[in-house]
Design an enzyme around this catalytic site. Structure first.
Site, short mmCIF file in Angstrom:
data_model
loop_
_atom_site.label_atom_id
_atom_site.label_comp_id
_atom_site.label_asym_id
_atom_site.label_seq_id
_atom_site.Cartn_x
_atom_site.Cartn_y
_atom_site.Cartn_z
N THR A 125 -6.43 6.47 -2.85
CA THR A 125 -4.77 5.64 -1.80
C THR A 125 -4.35 6.98 -2.35
O THR A 125 -3.78 7.36 -0.83
CB THR A 125 -3.62 4.74 -2.61
OG1 THR A 125 -4.70 3.80 -2.26
CG2 THR A 125 -2.82 4.52 -1.65
N TYR A 163 -5.34 -5.11 4.93
CA TYR A 163 -4.82 -5.97 6.52
C TYR A 163 -5.35 -7.38 6.67
O TYR A 163 -4.25 -8.48 6.78
CB TYR A 163 -4.70 -5.45 7.30
CG TYR A 163 -4.32 -5.48 9.03
CD1 TYR A 163 -2.90 -5.34 9.03
CD2 TYR A 163 -5.25 -6.11 9.84
CE1 TYR A 163 -1.84 -6.12 9.73
CE2 TYR A 163 -4.83 -6.12 11.10
CZ TYR A 163 -3.41 -6.41 11.80
OH TYR A 163 -2.83 -6.53 12.98
N TYR A 202 -9.86 -2.85 -7.56
CA TYR A 202 -8.29 -1.75 -7.61
C TYR A 202 -7.77 -3.45 -7.15
O TYR A 202 -8.09 -3.40 -5.88
CB TYR A 202 -8.84 -1.03 -6.48
CG TYR A 202 -7.11 0.20 -6.28
CD1 TYR A 202 -6.21 -0.05 -6.79
CD2 TYR A 202 -7.47 0.74 -5.38
CE1 TYR A 202 -4.77 0.07 -7.34
CE2 TYR A 202 -6.17 1.62 -5.67
CZ TYR A 202 -4.88 1.26 -5.97
OH TYR A 202 -3.19 1.68 -5.97
N ARG A 207 0.06 -2.62 -0.96
CA ARG A 207 -0.51 -1.59 -0.34
C ARG A 207 -1.52 -2.62 0.93
O ARG A 207 -1.44 -2.79 2.24
CB ARG A 207 -1.09 -1.13 -0.31
CG ARG A 207 -0.09 0.26 -0.80
CD ARG A 207 -1.39 1.64 -1.53
NE ARG A 207 -0.23 3.03 -1.59
CZ ARG A 207 -0.22 3.46 -0.71
NH1 ARG A 207 -0.08 3.29 0.53
NH2 ARG A 207 1.30 4.63 -1.41
N LYS A 227 -8.55 -1.97 -11.92
CA LYS A 227 -6.82 -0.90 -12.16
C LYS A 227 -6.05 -2.08 -11.37
O LYS A 227 -6.16 -2.49 -10.55
CB LYS A 227 -7.18 -0.09 -10.78
CG LYS A 227 -5.81 0.91 -10.93
CD LYS A 227 -6.06 2.19 -9.83
CE LYS A 227 -4.41 2.32 -9.56
NZ LYS A 227 -4.79 4.01 -8.25
N ILE A 241 -4.74 4.94 -14.88
CA ILE A 241 -5.06 5.48 -13.73
C ILE A 241 -3.85 6.12 -13.03
O ILE A 241 -3.48 4.85 -12.23
CB ILE A 241 -6.03 5.23 -12.42
CG1 ILE A 241 -7.54 4.95 -13.18
CG2 ILE A 241 -5.79 5.80 -11.59
CD1 ILE A 241 -8.97 4.71 -12.37
#
Length: 294
Positions: free
Chosen positions: A46, A109, A135, A140, A164, A206
């Site tokens: 990202t 989304y 992840y 997000r 992550k 990370i």
């Protein structure tokens, strides 16, 4: 998977003022991070603004990163999205030499149910020749990978080696640590909570701020992994304020402002992201100067 213990850095993608990829800036950044003693690099997550790059640009960036790195650190490629079939195909066709794992964010989304998330990663796992890192970043993606789904994936697919975790949910972290296979890696996806997550058994971070402060952050993370939390806490607290500035007006605008001040690369971004405001940039410069001068 000891190679993914410690500090991984989610590389920014430097851009020139005209929006083209700044490969000289990327070279400087990679060498700066290696000199800063981080443990591994993540290309096109990202923070790398991957969603604004086309396939040819991504391939060139991955190849360039591997060339500059020249085997010095383990490399991870970010390949994620909300179209399972397309991501599985991209993972299947990923043949760039020098990479040792793939980091894949959960679908954004379309907000799949937990079974949909499981089936998404199952499809990717079955196509991947490289180990996979899940992840989870609900802020997000608008959906959460539950602890149950994480541990189910970890049990069912041996090439899914870690996650992550950027949910910020310590109850979820506790459940993962309790129920995961012994060799499955819990990695912090948020700089400010890396220290307490390592105290629970996470193996590192990370990082975003590691782009600008690799020496300071990696030193703090190593102290945590050695159990020297009393020494790590002052370093952690100094970095918390810096991290807040990095995200005040969005990532990676903040860390790119710090990198410009440090002379590593410019602060240009691709729309819809924009540079930080002048006032915030002054605060970032002051904070960067203070930490790097100490």
């Amino acid at each position: 998977m000891k190679k993914f213990h410690g500090t991984g850095v989610a590389l920014v993608t430097p851009f020139n003022a005209d929006g083209s990829v700044d490969y000289d800036g990327l070279r400087k950044l990679i060498n700066y991070l290696i000199d800063g003693k981080v443990e591994y690099l993540v290309s096109l997550g990202t923070t790398g603004e991957a969603s604004t790059l086309n396939k040819d640009e991504k391939k060139k960036i991955w190849e360039f990163t591997a060339e500059v790195n020249s085997g010095r650190l383990p490399l991870v490629a970010g390949i994620g999205g909300n179209d399972t079939a397309a991501i599985a195909e991209d993972v299947k066709n990923f043949k760039v030499a020098g990479y040792e794992a793939i980091l894949s964010a959960s679908p954004y989304y379309n907000k799949p149910a937990q079974e949909g998330i499981y089936q998404h990663y199952k499809a990717i796992s079955e196509q991947s020749e490289l180990p996979l890192l899940l992840y989870n970043v609900p802020g997000r993606t608008a959906s959460n990978i539950s602890a149950e789904t994480t541990c189910r994936l970890a049990e069912d697919f041996k090439n899914i080696i870690g996650i992550k975790e950027a949910s910020g949910n310590f109850d979820q972290f506790n459940q993962i640590m309790r129920d995961k296979p012994g060799d499955f890696l819990l990695i912090s996806g948020d700089d400010p909570v890396a220290l307490p997550m390592i105290s629970l058994g996470a193996v590192g971070v990370i990082s975003v701020i590691g782009n600008a402060l690799p020496t300071q952050l990696s030193a703090m993370i190593r102290l945590c992994l050695e159990g020297r939390f009393a020494e790590a806490v002052p370093l952690h607290l100094e970095l918390v304020g810096f991290t807040r500035l990095m995200f005040n007006e969005g990532n990676p605008a903040g860390v790119k402002a710090a990198l410009e001040y440090l002379g590593i690369c410019g602060d240009s971004l691709r729309l819809p992201l924009v540079k930080v405001s002048p006032g915030l940039k002054r605060e970032i410069i002051t904070a960067t100067n203070k930490i790097t001068a100490d």
